[in-house]
Write a protein that holds these residues in place. Structure first.
Motif, mmCIF file in Angstrom:
data_model
loop_
_atom_site.group_PDB
_atom_site.id
_atom_site.type_symbol
_atom_site.label_atom_id
_atom_site.label_comp_id
_atom_site.label_asym_id
_atom_site.label_seq_id
_atom_site.Cartn_x
_atom_site.Cartn_y
_atom_site.Cartn_z
ATOM 1 N N PRO A 199 0.807 -1.232 0.000
ATOM 2 C CA PRO A 199 0.000 0.000 0.000
ATOM 3 C C PRO A 199 0.835 1.275 0.000
ATOM 4 C CG PRO A 199 -0.791 -1.570 1.647
ATOM 5 C CD PRO A 199 0.520 -2.081 1.165
ATOM 6 N N ARG A 200 2.124 1.191 0.389
ATOM 7 C CA ARG A 200 2.958 2.383 0.445
ATOM 8 C C ARG A 200 3.902 2.479 -0.766
ATOM 9 N NH1 ARG A 200 2.394 5.362 4.561
ATOM 10 N NH2 ARG A 200 4.319 6.481 4.109
ATOM 11 N N PHE A 201 3.581 1.754 -1.821
ATOM 12 C CA PHE A 201 4.377 1.795 -3.051
ATOM 13 C C PHE A 201 3.721 2.774 -4.012
ATOM 14 C CE2 PHE A 201 5.643 -0.494 -7.143
ATOM 15 C CZ PHE A 201 6.886 0.121 -7.193
ATOM 16 N N GLU A 202 4.275 3.971 -4.097
ATOM 17 C CA GLU A 202 3.635 5.040 -4.869
ATOM 18 C C GLU A 202 3.526 4.718 -6.356
ATOM 19 O OE1 GLU A 202 7.877 5.529 -5.168
ATOM 20 O OE2 GLU A 202 6.597 5.357 -3.413
ATOM 21 N N LEU A 203 4.494 3.974 -6.899
ATOM 22 C CA LEU A 203 4.458 3.657 -8.327
ATOM 23 C C LEU A 203 3.286 2.741 -8.661
ATOM 24 C CD1 LEU A 203 5.838 4.090 -11.018
ATOM 25 C CD2 LEU A 203 7.315 2.131 -10.530
ATOM 26 N N GLY A 204 2.913 1.865 -7.730
ATOM 27 C CA GLY A 204 1.743 1.016 -7.957
ATOM 28 C C GLY A 204 0.477 1.850 -8.107
ATOM 29 N N TRP A 205 0.318 2.846 -7.227
ATOM 30 C CA TRP A 205 -0.856 3.729 -7.322
ATOM 31 C C TRP A 205 -0.811 4.564 -8.606
ATOM 32 C CZ3 TRP A 205 -4.892 2.874 -4.439
ATOM 33 C CH2 TRP A 205 -4.745 2.291 -3.183
ATOM 34 N N SER A 206 0.375 5.037 -8.954
ATOM 35 C CA SER A 206 0.503 5.839 -10.173
ATOM 36 C C SER A 206 0.164 5.017 -11.412
ATOM 37 C CB SER A 206 1.924 6.396 -10.271
ATOM 38 O OG SER A 206 2.115 7.078 -11.495
ATOM 39 N N ASN A 207 0.668 3.784 -11.467
ATOM 40 C CA ASN A 207 0.369 2.930 -12.622
ATOM 41 C C ASN A 207 -1.103 2.573 -12.688
ATOM 42 O OD1 ASN A 207 2.975 2.869 -13.633
ATOM 43 N ND2 ASN A 207 3.553 1.056 -12.471
ATOM 44 N N LEU A 208 -1.703 2.348 -11.524
ATOM 45 C CA LEU A 208 -3.152 2.094 -11.499
ATOM 46 C C LEU A 208 -3.897 3.304 -12.045
ATOM 47 C CD1 LEU A 208 -5.702 0.553 -10.681
ATOM 48 C CD2 LEU A 208 -5.415 1.465 -8.351
ATOM 49 N N ALA A 209 -3.467 4.497 -11.648
ATOM 50 C CA ALA A 209 -4.122 5.716 -12.127
ATOM 51 C C ALA A 209 -3.997 5.852 -13.639
ATOM 52 C CB ALA A 209 -3.507 6.930 -11.433
ATOM 53 N N GLN A 210 -2.828 5.546 -14.177
ATOM 54 C CA GLN A 210 -2.644 5.633 -15.627
ATOM 55 C C GLN A 210 -3.534 4.638 -16.358
ATOM 56 O OE1 GLN A 210 1.549 5.971 -16.985
ATOM 57 N NE2 GLN A 210 2.049 6.263 -14.824
ATOM 58 N N SER A 211 -3.669 3.445 -15.781
ATOM 59 C CA SER A 211 -4.561 2.456 -16.388
ATOM 60 C C SER A 211 -6.006 2.949 -16.388
ATOM 61 C CB SER A 211 -4.444 1.135 -15.612
ATOM 62 O OG SER A 211 -5.358 0.178 -16.109
ATOM 63 N N LYS A 223 -6.516 5.601 -19.097
ATOM 64 C CA LYS A 223 -6.684 5.026 -20.441
ATOM 65 C C LYS A 223 -8.103 4.514 -20.647
ATOM 66 C CE LYS A 223 -1.829 3.682 -20.774
ATOM 67 N NZ LYS A 223 -0.864 2.536 -20.729
ATOM 68 N N GLN A 224 -8.769 4.170 -19.539
ATOM 69 C CA GLN A 224 -10.156 3.713 -19.627
ATOM 70 C C GLN A 224 -11.137 4.876 -19.467
ATOM 71 O OE1 GLN A 224 -10.842 -0.136 -17.385
ATOM 72 N NE2 GLN A 224 -8.720 0.217 -16.736
ATOM 73 N N GLU A 225 -10.583 6.104 -19.407
ATOM 74 C CA GLU A 225 -11.374 7.330 -19.293
ATOM 75 C C GLU A 225 -12.211 7.353 -18.014
ATOM 76 O OE1 GLU A 225 -13.547 7.978 -22.854
ATOM 77 O OE2 GLU A 225 -11.744 8.194 -24.097
ATOM 78 N N ARG A 226 -11.702 6.752 -16.963
ATOM 79 C CA ARG A 226 -12.345 6.791 -15.638
ATOM 80 C C ARG A 226 -11.554 7.799 -14.804
ATOM 81 N NH1 ARG A 226 -11.979 0.441 -14.762
ATOM 82 N NH2 ARG A 226 -12.490 0.956 -12.586
ATOM 83 N N MET A 227 -11.771 9.074 -15.130
ATOM 84 C CA MET A 227 -10.893 10.127 -14.619
ATOM 85 C C MET A 227 -11.062 10.375 -13.124
ATOM 86 S SD MET A 227 -9.435 10.424 -17.381
ATOM 87 C CE MET A 227 -8.309 11.777 -17.360
ATOM 88 N N ASP A 228 -12.243 10.259 -12.594
ATOM 89 C CA ASP A 228 -12.429 10.461 -11.155
ATOM 90 C C ASP A 228 -11.639 9.421 -10.358
ATOM 91 O OD1 ASP A 228 -14.054 12.655 -11.473
ATOM 92 O OD2 ASP A 228 -15.917 11.490 -11.442
ATOM 93 N N GLU A 229 -11.720 8.173 -10.804
ATOM 94 C CA GLU A 229 -10.974 7.110 -10.127
ATOM 95 C C GLU A 229 -9.464 7.309 -10.306
ATOM 96 O OE1 GLU A 229 -12.793 2.978 -10.469
ATOM 97 O OE2 GLU A 229 -13.872 4.063 -12.058
ATOM 98 N N ALA A 230 -9.083 7.789 -11.504
ATOM 99 C CA ALA A 230 -7.662 8.031 -11.760
ATOM 100 C C ALA A 230 -7.127 9.110 -10.816
ATOM 101 C CB ALA A 230 -7.450 8.439 -13.216
ATOM 102 N N ILE A 277 -4.720 16.693 -15.886
ATOM 103 C CA ILE A 277 -6.128 16.282 -15.834
ATOM 104 C C ILE A 277 -7.012 17.454 -15.426
ATOM 105 C CG2 ILE A 277 -7.782 14.800 -14.630
ATOM 106 C CD1 ILE A 277 -5.605 12.694 -14.415
ATOM 107 N N LEU A 278 -6.578 18.191 -14.409
ATOM 108 C CA LEU A 278 -7.376 19.329 -13.960
ATOM 109 C C LEU A 278 -7.443 20.418 -15.023
ATOM 110 C CD1 LEU A 278 -6.206 19.559 -10.230
ATOM 111 C CD2 LEU A 278 -8.321 18.566 -11.141
ATOM 112 N N GLU A 279 -6.356 20.620 -15.753
ATOM 113 C CA GLU A 279 -6.379 21.589 -16.854
ATOM 114 C C GLU A 279 -7.397 21.176 -17.916
ATOM 115 O OE1 GLU A 279 -3.544 23.118 -20.539
ATOM 116 O OE2 GLU A 279 -2.646 21.994 -18.876
ATOM 117 N N ASP A 280 -7.404 19.891 -18.264
ATOM 118 C CA ASP A 280 -8.358 19.396 -19.265
ATOM 119 C C ASP A 280 -9.793 19.585 -18.799
ATOM 120 O OD1 ASP A 280 -6.214 18.646 -20.808
ATOM 121 O OD2 ASP A 280 -6.280 16.526 -20.217
ATOM 122 N N ARG A 281 -9.995 19.608 -17.488
ATOM 123 C CA ARG A 281 -11.337 19.800 -16.942
ATOM 124 C C ARG A 281 -11.685 21.274 -16.774
ATOM 125 N NH1 ARG A 281 -12.736 15.431 -12.218
ATOM 126 N NH2 ARG A 281 -13.035 13.648 -13.593
#
Length: 598
Positions: A443-455, A458-465, A489-493
């Motif tokens: 849970p404290r591995f920041e790259l795991g969260w970042s990669n999940l966010a990028q995934s 790509k699925q256009e689930r921006m709130d979850e990202a 992301i915030l700029e695009d919004r």
């Protein structure tokens, strides 16, 4: 040529053949893990004018080891990014260290022949599989290059010490050369900072005492070593994420771990099976009595070795001090980034292994003194066995995929392996599932969260990202790339205020030209052209040829009516990146067309 010189050359040649034969399969290996940051995607290594920044821009590379990057830069001029060339150089550097070690051990064991301590101790170092990680991993050029300069400095200093009663000018030159070689070792890897302490251990081994006359000449070495070590510790903490929560150990945990680490390495040196790129990350937090057994064992061993030392048999205690002292920077007392994934790593023990392996050489030499034939037979059998294990271990390094899969087979809890193998999944849903598995495992591995966010992006689930990116920031507040992604992301919004806030955070934690440029672009969008220009100018001072910065400054100049200044920046950007569609469009909007050939 004297008989002794002839014997040295023949023995040294045999040792070089052993070292090369043991590691030759590495020539078929590719690149792994962070070879991209150090080499394959490092613009400084590939740029003709990157050499200056390698030496004078401390933010330009992951760690300040400019001599390592200089060798990469030079080799890139010779064979581009073909991995075989870089692997060959690692093998040759290791072979060079083998020759130097043999020469050094012969200084201390002048009667050593092929069956002697010097030969067998060096042969074991040449072929031991625990060194595969240092030789077959291109990034660990740090180890084999620093090892070469470490042993060179040791050898030259020892020769100076033995002959310092000679001609004054020659003696001064010898001492200066030794100090210079030590500086080169530090510029390759700061773990070599332990050299002056190792020299004093060798002095005590040979003389039975250490006097002020031994210590004073080494004071400059100690000062340089401490400075180099502190600088690396600062870089590890500030730039390499070694300050994250999972490395903020208690003092009890650090002490208990420091007691256990040498025993682990000693076990792997004596019984090198199985070896792994990442070992299971055991935890000794000091809360159980059993956690302190290794440290108690170390203290007891030192006490036992004092007994023969008082009777003049000092080499066991000296080699033990050398082993533990050389390991000191990686015992866990100080945070080191790889310890996020495994407390121990084979490449940490490259130099420290000289202690136990020399002791093993003593054992083989003692056997040979009683029965030369049996001594040679046993030594040869051990070397052949180690070469076979080395060949087997090198197979892990054939490719990054092979490395992660074979590591995961040995260590199913290696969340970094799961994280990187997730990229091979063809389905975004499968990738997401793997990244969610990583966040559960660590849970404290920041790259795991970042990669999940990028995934999720790509699925256009921006709130979850955004939620996943914010979790990455919560875990690692210094993660500048995530701030930059959230800003986009915030700029695009249309949330320019939120985008600006995150862009400022990205710039604060990594003040590079890209971060300054992005902040300036967002400021320009809010109408603050003066501040926007100042931020971009700061970035261009770091990299005058940063294309995005030049494009953004040209846009600001055009908005202010300075069309000539805008054209100048765009033409400069075109010279750096000919064919860039953004630069072409900007020049055409100015009515001048792209500079240079279309």
């Amino acid at each position: 040529m004297s008989e002794r010189s002839r014997e040295f050359l023949l023995s040294a040649a045999a040792l070089v053949v052993l070292a090369i034969a043991a590691h030759a399969p590495a020539l078929r290996c590719g690149y792994i893990w962070d070879d991209d940051a150090y080499l394959t995607k490092n613009e400084l290594v590939q740029s003709p004018d990157g050499l200056g920044r390698i030496w004078f821009d401390r933010h330009a590379t992951p760690q300040y080891y400019p001599l390592v990057y200089t060798t990469f830069w030079l080799e890139h001029r010779l064979w581009g990014l073909h991995p075989a060339g870089f692997h060959l150089m690692n093998i040759l550097l290791h072979a060079g260290s083998v020759v130097l070690l043999y020469a050094l051990l012969r200084r201390w064991s002048p009667a050593a022949a092929v069956v002697g301590v010097a030969f067998w101790g060096t042969a074991l170092f040449a072929v031991h599989p625990i060194h595969v990680e240092s030789v077959a991993w291109v990034t660990e050029r740090k180890n084999v290059l620093s090892g070469l300069f470490y042993l060179s400095a040791f050898l030259v200093y020892w020769d100076w010490r033995e002959g310092r009663t000679g001609e004054r000018s020659s003696s001064a030159a010898h001492y200066t050369l030794a100090l210079g070689l030590f500086v080169l070792a530090l510029l390759s890897k700061s773990i070599t900072a332990t050299l002056p302490a190792a020299i004093l251990v060798a002095v005590w081994w040979k003389d039975g005492k250490v006097t002020a006359r031994d210590v004073i000449p080494l004071l400059p070495h100690f000062v340089l070593g401490i400075a180099g070590g502190l600088h690396t510790a600062w870089l590890e903490r500030v730039h390499v994420f070694a300050q994250t929560g999972d490395l903020q150990w208690t003092l009890a945990r650090r002490l208990a771990t420091a007691g256990a680490v040498p025993w682990f390495y000693l076990g792997k040196i004596l019984f090198p099976w199985p070896l792994s790129f990442f070992y299971p990350r055991w935890t000794l937090d000091g809360s159980r009595a059993a956690d302190w057994i290794p440290l108690a064992g170390t203290i007891a061993l030192l006490g036992l070795l004092v007994i023969p030392a008082r009777r003049g048999v000092r080499w066991p205690l000296a080699l033990t001090f050398f082993f533990g002292g050389t390991l000191f920077p990686v015992l866990g007392l100080l945070p080191v980034y790889p310890m996020r994934f495994s407390v121990v790593a084979d490449h940490f023990v490259y130099l420290a292994s000289l202690g136990p392996l020399t002791a093993a050489g003593v054992a083989l030499a003692a056997l040979g003194s009683r029965s030369p034939l049996l001594g040679r037979a046993c030594g040869t059998a051990v070397c052949l066995l180690l070469i076979g294990l080395t060949w087997f271990q090198i197979e892990d390094y054939r490719s990054i995929t092979t490395l992660w899969r074979r590591t995961l087979a040995k260590n199913p809890d290696c969340y970094l392996c799961v994280n990187d193998l997730a990229q091979e999944r063809t389905s975004l849903a499968e990738q997401e599932a793997e990244y969610r598995k990583v966040t559960r495992m660590a849970p404290r591995f920041e790259l795991g969260w970042s990669n999940l966010a990028q995934s999720l992006e790509k699925q256009e689930r921006m709130d979850e990202a955004l939620e996943a990116y914010r979790e990455a920031i919560r875990v690692e507040p210094h993660y500048s790339l995530v701030y930059a992604r959230v800003a986009q992301i915030l700029e695009d919004r249309g949330d320019l205020s939120g985008a600006l806030e995150n862009a400022r955070m990205a710039m604060r934690h990594r003040p590079g030209p890209g971060e300054y440029s992005n902040l300036g672009r967002l400021l320009a969008m809010t109408g603050d052209l003066d501040e926007a220009g100042r931020q971009i100018d700061r970035g261009l001072k770091l990299d005058p040829d940063h294309v995005d910065s030049l494009i953004n400054r040209a846009t600001i100049l055009a908005m202010r009516g300075d069309l000539r200044g805008a054209e100048t920046d765009l033409r400069r950007a075109w010279a750096v990146a000919p064919g860039d569609a953004r630069v072409r469009a900007g020049l055409e909007r100015l009515g001048v067309g792209p500079a240079g050939p279309r």
